[in-house]
Design a protein around this motif. Structure first.
Motif, PDB file in Angstrom:
ATOM      1  N   ALA A 168      32.589  35.252  42.859  1.00 40.67           N
ATOM      2  CA  ALA A 168      33.379  34.253  42.151  1.00 40.67           C
ATOM      3  C   ALA A 168      33.565  34.088  40.747  1.00 40.67           C
ATOM      4  O   ALA A 168      33.955  33.376  40.075  1.00 40.67           O
ATOM      5  N   TYR A 169      33.235  35.402  40.017  1.00 42.78           N
ATOM      6  CA  TYR A 169      33.123  35.560  38.538  1.00 42.78           C
ATOM      7  C   TYR A 169      34.493  35.892  38.287  1.00 42.78           C
ATOM      8  O   TYR A 169      35.503  35.770  38.943  1.00 42.78           O
ATOM      9  N   ASP A 170      34.699  35.881  36.856  1.00 37.26           N
ATOM     10  CA  ASP A 170      36.046  36.110  36.207  1.00 37.26           C
ATOM     11  C   ASP A 170      36.511  37.477  36.443  1.00 37.26           C
ATOM     12  O   ASP A 170      35.780  38.362  36.236  1.00 37.26           O
ATOM     13  N   PRO A 171      37.750  37.731  37.158  1.00 35.18           N
ATOM     14  CA  PRO A 171      38.446  39.068  37.242  1.00 35.18           C
ATOM     15  C   PRO A 171      38.452  39.886  36.150  1.00 35.18           C
ATOM     16  O   PRO A 171      38.271  41.331  36.387  1.00 35.18           O
ATOM     17  N   SER A 172      38.064  39.361  35.019  1.00 27.41           N
ATOM     18  CA  SER A 172      38.345  40.198  33.749  1.00 27.41           C
ATOM     19  C   SER A 172      36.979  40.915  33.613  1.00 27.41           C
ATOM     20  O   SER A 172      36.947  42.057  32.959  1.00 27.41           O
ATOM     21  N   LEU A 214      31.623  44.716  36.223  1.00 26.37           N
ATOM     22  CA  LEU A 214      30.671  44.368  37.389  1.00 26.37           C
ATOM     23  C   LEU A 214      31.248  44.720  38.597  1.00 26.37           C
ATOM     24  O   LEU A 214      30.759  44.990  39.710  1.00 26.37           O
ATOM     25  N   GLU A 215      32.591  44.347  38.676  1.00 20.23           N
ATOM     26  CA  GLU A 215      33.380  44.658  40.108  1.00 20.23           C
ATOM     27  C   GLU A 215      33.345  46.128  40.377  1.00 20.23           C
ATOM     28  O   GLU A 215      33.117  46.481  41.437  1.00 20.23           O
ATOM     29  N   GLN A 216      33.618  46.893  39.383  1.00 22.77           N
ATOM     30  CA  GLN A 216      33.511  48.423  39.782  1.00 22.77           C
ATOM     31  C   GLN A 216      32.285  48.794  40.233  1.00 22.77           C
ATOM     32  O   GLN A 216      32.131  49.714  41.038  1.00 22.77           O
TER      33      GLN A 216
END
Length: 329
Positions: A77-81, A85-87
């Protein structure tokens, strides 16, 4: 991938045998560089304490030279920016998402994209949750079909609550590892009354170990009964325990369940709590209503009727209710 540590720590039970075999095969394939043969998505589901996180941790402990990303669903639920982290989740050799039931609606589409991307790379994703794909929900809101269908298309493995026989096996094996001479009747008594899973039983074994060190010559069934009876009584369902347990599942505090709000995020968990209190405690309808916000007995009857209807009409909520009832004993 070698697994001597797993052999010494993992206790094979009927409830976890299939899950461990699958996880071990996936990690073995990855260790050999055979990414394409790994199952794209594996969902392990079952109530808390059956060992989902433990199995995953054992496999990760034995893995060498692999990029493994393990995250709680809450972390998505973190900031998409925060692209880095997402990668890391998208491109790891193996990504594990734990406790998917806590995934907020704002992150559902992100997980769909994650699963699709990793599937296109032929890289496996392990997911743990408290229910199967059709029954997953967040605060009473069922997961969308786009996400549920991707989970269902993978390998879905159930890890049910442990039977009394499995609880006894666990206690025996742990006692053997700790070199404790425990009478068989003690195992029988604890296995029948400690209606829980690994976490409760591990705690019991720590206590047995300490009792044995303090009084090895008085290690009898009476000693164990005297020591554990109050703890076992505390595990019996009470309205307070039901409110705490249901609240934890829906990420609400007990006092929120006791409010008079009719928002669905509060109303459905409150109705579930009333239903379980009616089934699992000797309290009257009025006593249940008094606890949950001062409602009268007709409100409790209505709540029980609504949940009874949902057990046949709403698969997601039905799965939640059955799971909570099992966990509460």
């Amino acid at each position: 991938m070698s697994n001597p540590t797993v052999r010494s720590r993992l206790i094979r039970l009927p409830e976890n045998r299939s899950a461990w075999t699958i996880i071990h095969e996936i990690f073995t394939a990855l260790a050999r560089g055979n990414f394409a043969s790994a199952v794209p998505v594996v969902l392990l589901h079952g109530p808390g304490g059956v060992g989902k996180t433990f199995l995953l941790g054992e496999a990760i402990h034995e893995a060498d030279n692999l990029d493994i990303q393990a995250w709680s669903a809450r972390d998505l639920a973190y900031d998409p920016s925060e692209v880095s982290l997402e990668q890391s989740l998208f491109d790891a050799d193996l990504t594990a998402l734990e406790d998917l039931q806590f995934l907020p609606a704002s992150a559902w589409e992100r997980v769909v994209q994650l699963l699709d991307h990793r599937h296109s790379l032929g890289r496996p994703t392990l997911v743990t949750a408290n229910a199967g794909p059709r029954h997953l929900n967040f605060r009473g809101e069922r997961f969308p079909s786009r996400l549920a269908s991707r989970l269902a298309a993978g390998l879905v493995v159930s890890m049910p609550a442990w039977s009394a026989a499995s609880r006894r096996t666990f206690l025996e094996e742990r006692a053997l590892q700790k070199q404790l001479a425990v009478p068989a009747e003690v195992f029988d008594w604890l296995a029948e009354r400690l209606v829980g899973n690994g976490r409760i039983l591990e705690g019991a074994m720590h206590q047995l170990h300490n009792l044995y060190k303090l009084q090895p010559h008085r290690f009898t069934l009476k000693t164990i009964v005297d020591h554990f009876q109050s703890q076992i009584d505390a595990l019996k369902p009470s309205i307070e325990r039901i409110a705490t347990h249901v609240g934890k599942h829906f990420q609400l505090k007990p006092k929120q369940l006791q409010s008079r709000s009719r928002l669905r995020g509060f109303l459905v968990p409150r109705q579930v709590s009333m239903y379980l209190a009616r089934r699992l405690t000797p309290l009257s309808l009025q006593q249940i209503g008094d606890y949950f916000g001062g409602h009268d007995h007709t409100t409790v009857l209505h709540a029980c009727k609504k949940i009874d209807e949902a057990l046949t009409a709403d698969a997601g909520l039905a799965g939640t209710v059955y799971q909570l009832q099992t966990e509460l004993g």
